[in-house]
Scaffold this motif. Sequence first.
Motif, PDB file in Angstrom:
ATOM      1  N   GLU A  55       0.663  -0.951  -0.034  1.00  0.00           N
ATOM      2  CA  GLU A  55      -0.140   0.274  -0.103  1.00  0.00           C
ATOM      3  C   GLU A  55       1.338   1.611   0.077  1.00  0.00           C
ATOM      4  O   GLU A  55       0.289   2.752  -0.393  1.00  0.00           O
ATOM      5  CB  GLU A  55      -0.646   0.165   0.912  1.00  0.00           C
ATOM      6  CG  GLU A  55      -2.164  -1.132   1.147  1.00  0.00           C
ATOM      7  CD  GLU A  55      -1.462  -2.141   1.757  1.00  0.00           C
ATOM      8  OE1 GLU A  55      -2.813  -3.334   1.643  1.00  0.00           O
ATOM      9  OE2 GLU A  55      -0.558  -2.451   2.114  1.00  0.00           O
ATOM     10  N   ASN A 107      -3.449   0.931  -6.006  1.00  0.00           N
ATOM     11  CA  ASN A 107      -2.097   0.290  -5.081  1.00  0.00           C
ATOM     12  C   ASN A 107      -1.478  -0.956  -5.386  1.00  0.00           C
ATOM     13  O   ASN A 107      -1.946  -1.318  -6.493  1.00  0.00           O
ATOM     14  CB  ASN A 107      -2.251   0.247  -3.049  1.00  0.00           C
ATOM     15  CG  ASN A 107      -3.085  -0.554  -2.881  1.00  0.00           C
ATOM     16  OD1 ASN A 107      -2.859  -1.274  -2.787  1.00  0.00           O
ATOM     17  ND2 ASN A 107      -3.732  -0.656  -1.565  1.00  0.00           N
ATOM     18  N   GLY A 118       1.940  -0.832   5.877  1.00  0.00           N
ATOM     19  CA  GLY A 118       1.632  -1.114   4.009  1.00  0.00           C
ATOM     20  C   GLY A 118       2.830  -1.670   3.076  1.00  0.00           C
ATOM     21  O   GLY A 118       3.047  -1.397   1.805  1.00  0.00           O
TER      22      GLY A 118
END
Length: 371
Positions: free
Chosen positions: A143, A234, A305
């Motif tokens: 992410e 993403n 992420g």
Amino acid sequence: MTRTFWFVLLFLSACSNETTLDKRDEMESLAGGASVDLAELSGSPIGVSSLSSREDAGQVPERVRIGYLKLANGQLVTKAMRMHEAAFGLPVEWYGFETGGQVNKAIAAGELDFGALGGPPASSGVTHGIEYNGVMLLSMLNEVEGLVVRSGDDHFTSHDLIGKRVAVSVGSTSYYVLLSMLEEEGIDPQQMVLLDMTPEEAVEAWHRNEIDAAYVWEPTLNSMVLEDGFVTVNNKEMARRGFPTWDAAVVTKSFARQYPEIVQTFVETECDAIRVWMNAPEDTAKIIANELGLSAADAVRIMDGTGMLTCADQILESNLGTSKSPGRLTGSIYEVAEFLKKNALLDVLEPRSAYDRFFRQSFLENVRRED
């Protein structure tokens, strides 16, 4: 071999070229706040006796030059905690870069011994004859990298990019993922205005309302989100669709030939940093925040992420594999090179064997197995 804590080594090791006394005091405060045995956190003993002081050490250079990317991965831990300085017993010069393309230029100019870059810059580097090898994965990009557009359309699709001004660093992982997404959805990139910008340039253009969208990575990504933006896709989603992205550590072939023991020590120290990342997330978040100038909350979000693989997992068949049995990710170097050529970023390709030999797994294979 004598053992001790990395926090103690922080104060005993020599200063790198980027570390001022003020910075050293700041790191001392940060390390003191953690009050944790990093040897215990990493799951492996940490050696005090440096490479240069050992009786069995071979020839060593005057200093080691490391290029790192200004994003969140274990290298910020080794940099802040001066782990390489302690392990090598040598001065370390750290050079920060925003993109892998910049790292390629520095290595080609003979300015670095180690570097960090993603798959597309690696494919480009092999094609252009840069003499280096990947020695390990620094992170998997999830992410922390994505396409941000201006808020206002809850039903946004990729086709809404047609006719828009889209910033992306050409030749980067972002560029590869963006064009892969467009190709999957049958959109010609020429139907929009693609602007070659670094993340720093993109966020400034975003502030001035000169772009409508950007495919960038953290911390720039969140800066745009906070200023009337939202992320539509993403890298984690694109990995599920067959386009995994990662950053890797590289070493020049000449340095590896002359100083193989230093390269082995480099890889083992980076593996220790990955263990620290996994075992001490709160302390790691403080380091990430300090190194990138972020809030603690932003550092935690970015860490969440970022995919991290233990060094034992890196040599699984699903990742890099071994010297005798290369893994799935090693083939991506050639596949990305084909993509870059298809999109006119490369004129010709080297034989596939040149790309398949990019990763040198032997250093990972020789790492202590405390993972």
